[in-house]
Design a protein around this motif. Structure first.
Motif, short mmCIF file in Angstrom:
data_model
loop_
_atom_site.label_atom_id
_atom_site.label_comp_id
_atom_site.label_asym_id
_atom_site.label_seq_id
_atom_site.Cartn_x
_atom_site.Cartn_y
_atom_site.Cartn_z
N PHE A 79 0.86 -1.21 0.00
CA PHE A 79 0.00 0.00 0.00
C PHE A 79 0.89 1.25 0.00
CE2 PHE A 79 -0.60 2.68 3.89
CZ PHE A 79 -1.21 3.77 3.28
N HIS A 83 1.15 4.27 -3.01
CA HIS A 83 0.83 5.68 -2.78
C HIS A 83 2.08 6.57 -2.82
CE1 HIS A 83 -3.55 5.34 -1.11
NE2 HIS A 83 -3.40 4.82 -2.30
N GLU A 87 2.75 9.93 -5.02
CA GLU A 87 3.14 11.20 -4.41
C GLU A 87 4.49 11.68 -4.93
OE1 GLU A 87 2.56 10.49 -0.15
OE2 GLU A 87 0.69 9.49 -0.70
N PHE A 116 -4.27 -1.39 1.89
CA PHE A 116 -4.32 -0.93 3.29
C PHE A 116 -5.48 -1.65 4.00
CE2 PHE A 116 -4.17 3.44 5.74
CZ PHE A 116 -3.80 2.79 6.89
N GLN A 153 5.58 10.57 5.81
CA GLN A 153 5.36 10.92 4.41
C GLN A 153 5.08 12.42 4.27
OE1 GLN A 153 6.10 9.26 1.95
NE2 GLN A 153 5.02 10.16 0.22
N ALA A 154 4.37 12.99 5.24
CA ALA A 154 4.07 14.43 5.20
C ALA A 154 5.36 15.25 5.32
CB ALA A 154 3.09 14.80 6.30
N ILE A 157 7.13 15.09 1.98
CA ILE A 157 6.51 16.02 1.02
C ILE A 157 6.94 17.46 1.32
CG2 ILE A 157 4.29 16.99 0.24
CD1 ILE A 157 3.07 14.16 0.82
N LEU A 158 7.00 17.77 2.61
CA LEU A 158 7.40 19.12 3.02
C LEU A 158 8.80 19.45 2.50
CD1 LEU A 158 6.43 21.55 4.73
CD2 LEU A 158 7.63 20.54 6.68
N PRO B 30 2.01 21.70 8.07
CA PRO B 30 1.31 22.27 6.90
C PRO B 30 0.97 21.22 5.86
CG PRO B 30 3.65 22.85 6.87
CD PRO B 30 3.40 22.20 8.19
N THR B 31 1.70 20.09 5.87
CA THR B 31 1.43 19.07 4.85
C THR B 31 0.60 17.92 5.41
OG1 THR B 31 3.63 18.17 5.31
CG2 THR B 31 3.40 19.52 3.34
N LEU B 32 0.14 18.00 6.66
CA LEU B 32 -0.68 16.90 7.17
C LEU B 32 -1.86 17.38 8.02
CD1 LEU B 32 -1.07 13.89 7.11
CD2 LEU B 32 0.24 13.70 9.20
N TYR B 103 -4.20 21.79 -1.92
CA TYR B 103 -2.87 21.49 -1.36
C TYR B 103 -1.98 20.68 -2.29
CZ TYR B 103 -5.27 22.78 2.98
OH TYR B 103 -6.00 23.44 3.93
N LEU B 105 -1.72 17.19 -5.17
CA LEU B 105 -2.02 15.76 -5.13
C LEU B 105 -1.27 15.00 -4.03
CD1 LEU B 105 -3.50 13.36 -6.58
CD2 LEU B 105 -1.44 13.12 -7.97
N PRO B 106 0.07 15.17 -3.88
CA PRO B 106 0.77 14.36 -2.87
C PRO B 106 0.20 14.56 -1.46
CG PRO B 106 2.36 15.40 -4.35
CD PRO B 106 1.02 15.99 -4.67
N VAL B 107 -0.04 15.83 -1.09
CA VAL B 107 -0.59 16.11 0.25
C VAL B 107 -1.97 15.48 0.39
CG1 VAL B 107 -1.45 17.94 1.77
CG2 VAL B 107 0.77 18.20 0.64
N VAL B 109 -3.38 12.85 -1.23
CA VAL B 109 -3.35 11.38 -1.14
C VAL B 109 -2.94 10.99 0.28
CG1 VAL B 109 -2.17 9.26 -1.90
CG2 VAL B 109 -2.88 10.96 -3.59
N ASN B 110 -1.90 11.64 0.78
CA ASN B 110 -1.38 11.29 2.10
C ASN B 110 -2.34 11.68 3.23
OD1 ASN B 110 0.84 10.20 3.70
ND2 ASN B 110 1.07 12.32 4.44
N ASP B 113 -4.86 9.01 3.44
CA ASP B 113 -4.29 7.85 4.14
C ASP B 113 -4.24 8.09 5.65
OD1 ASP B 113 -3.88 6.61 1.72
OD2 ASP B 113 -1.77 7.17 1.58
#
Lengths: 330, 330
Positions: A79, A83, A87, A116, A153-154, A157-158, B30-32, B103, B105-107, B109-110, B113
């Motif tokens: 899973f 994802h 991302e 998941f 993961q957040a 991304i940051l 900010p990303t979660l 925000y 796509l990556p943010v 999708v996560n 989740d």
């Protein structure tokens, strides 16, 4: 090492047979079980579920008692791969197109969700096998892990948005995105095997360290390995702006013009630019630094493992597994 | 109806207070947690968690015993909204830009989740509150639901790819994507309240029917309601190629030129084309057909509800809730 190979082969066979049996009963569906079978069928070493089963035997349990848990862990891992690939905009996974490239974004997002969900679904089988108390403890570990993973993961991304992060932040990401899953695999195997709390928690701690070492080595391999073996393009991590120890260590040391050179690789897969970035990493000893870190975490993990009570043969197997994990291609 | 409103207000306050308390302790990110707070804070009627708490009181339990479960259900529902919006390419959710638009796509999708993960995480609180046996039964319901939901979503995606589906297929999607969540909300509330199995399963059955009626009415509203009240553009469902009873009923009856007219709306939001499609639906009595179906499911659901043993006042509340759900704007 031969024992380890025999054991791993036995575990992998158990795991793969178990999930094909379970998937057989699900209605075939081009938008769900087909991509799921595709990604699960691409192989991989099944390190995490093997660790789970090995851990169960280390504490004196029967590997079969850890089977649904091991299966759940492999589903969970897949899973997160599906994802993460979305991302990160990755195009290759295990040498083949990623699910969102092959089946489109909607199918891939949903297939990830299904993996998941199937993880938790298969954990329900633990009730019959282990009783509700142990089944519940395993569920709790994986529920907490799944929040931790999303937090890691957040942060990942940051970094991609800002390209600013400290070495400590990277270590936090390594814990949350990789090491915790190794720790939980070992812990849940031990719970399935009926281990007392202190042994379970020592095993978790050992594999949390080894997991960090594993991921750092994996990041080194993405720069120094070969594409065929790795199944991912060399330097893909730089191209994706992935927060590795190597890049963060280097960005803190390089000058403005070197930083610009590294930034040229972001979102632009150019072999020359990537080779150039690798030269800058080498100049600042960033790869060397990462390898030393990996070694330190590996040794610390092995030290804890050596102090944890359990079956001697399985301990040797676990040590061999850790070294195999981390040392491959060194 | 006044009792219902009072109860719902009380439930909603409990739910919203509970999750702000829990989110407060999470590191701001900010990303979660920022997108998570955003989506949870957009309101909505909180129908599913309210149903869960009402169901708990119907069987003689205390609403507070169903609180973590109700919270988990609302988190789960929001996870599915965030990922559905990505998969459908929707731009508006509750009158504001969807998370992937706002925000990236990556943010998004996560964050979806993470909402899914937080659902299971909050269900862990049930151990202390209800004991491990009931906590486990609730977990099992939601684990199975999450697989069902992904299967429903896969059918939904399949329709969008092929535009071929029978009325029976649509009913299956309605069960898997919507009704099962209502059923599980009612069942889990009853389990938290300590109901015996037969009462739990009757409540689930009743709300499975009412949930179907609810979704069909929602699909009708997307054609006949107003944008402000609905929070989504009128005809968005046709534009997205959503497999509703209305469109599938009509496609089975219309001629080739009418089919072409309807197809013009796909992926092209043109008011005139959508008004034209609605006229074709009306010509073939497809909206009328859907409304009759909804009424049939509602009545069947209420019949089962009336035959289920429980607190009389709460039964009246439940009936009012069902009618409010389904009848709004009729």
């Amino acid at each position: 090492m031969e024992d380890l190979s025999d054991n791993l082969r036995r575990y992998v066979e158990m795991i793969e047979r178990a999930w094909w049996e379970r998937l057989k009963s699900r209605e075939p569906s081009p938008t769900l079980y087909e991509p799921i079978k595709d990604i699960l069928g691409r192989g991989g070493k099944r390190l995490r579920p093997c660790l789970c089963m090995l851990s169960c035997e280390f504490v004196g349990g029967d590997a079969a008692d850890a089977l649904p848990t091991a299966l759940g862990i492999e589903l969970f891992h897949n899973f997160s791969l599906v994802h993460d690939d979305i991302e990160d905009g990755s195009r290759l996974r295990r040498g083949q197109p990623t699910l969102h490239i092959k089946y489109g974004l909607p199918v891939a997002v949903n297939a990830g969700d299904a993996l998941f969900a199937l993880c938790f679904d298969v954990l329900c089988e633990n009730e019959r096998l282990l009783g509700v108390e142990r089944a519940w403890r395993i569920f709790r570990e994986i529920a907490a892990l799944s929040v931790t993973l999303a937090e890691g993961q957040a942060l990942d991304i940051l970094f991609k948005q800002t390209m600013r992060m400290s070495v400590e932040d990277v270590i936090e990401i390594l814990h949350k995105k990789t090491a915790r899953l190794f720790a939980v695999s070992a812990k849940c195997g031990a719970i399935a095997g009926g281990a007392p709390d202190d042994i379970t928690s020592k095993l978790g701690n050992a594999w949390e360290h080894i997991g960090i070492a594993f991921q750092i080595r994996d990041d080194v391999l993405n720069l120094k390995g070969s594409e065929e073996e790795y199944g991912k393009r060399i330097g893909e991590d730089i191209y994706e702006g992935k927060p590795t120890l190597i890049i963060v260590h280097c960005l803190a040391r390089c000058n403005a013009s070197e930083r610009r050179e590294i930034m040229k690789c972001l979102g632009n897969y150019d072999k020359e630019a990537i080779e150039n970035a690798i030269r800058i990493f080498e100049k600042h000893h960033s790869i060397e630094y990462a390898e030393k870190c990996a070694e330190k975490y590996l040794q610390e993990g092995l030290k804890i493992l050596n102090k944890t009570e359990g079956n001697e043969e399985m301990r040797q197997n676990m040590i061999a597994l850790a070294e195999f994990f981390v040392e491959r291609m060194k």
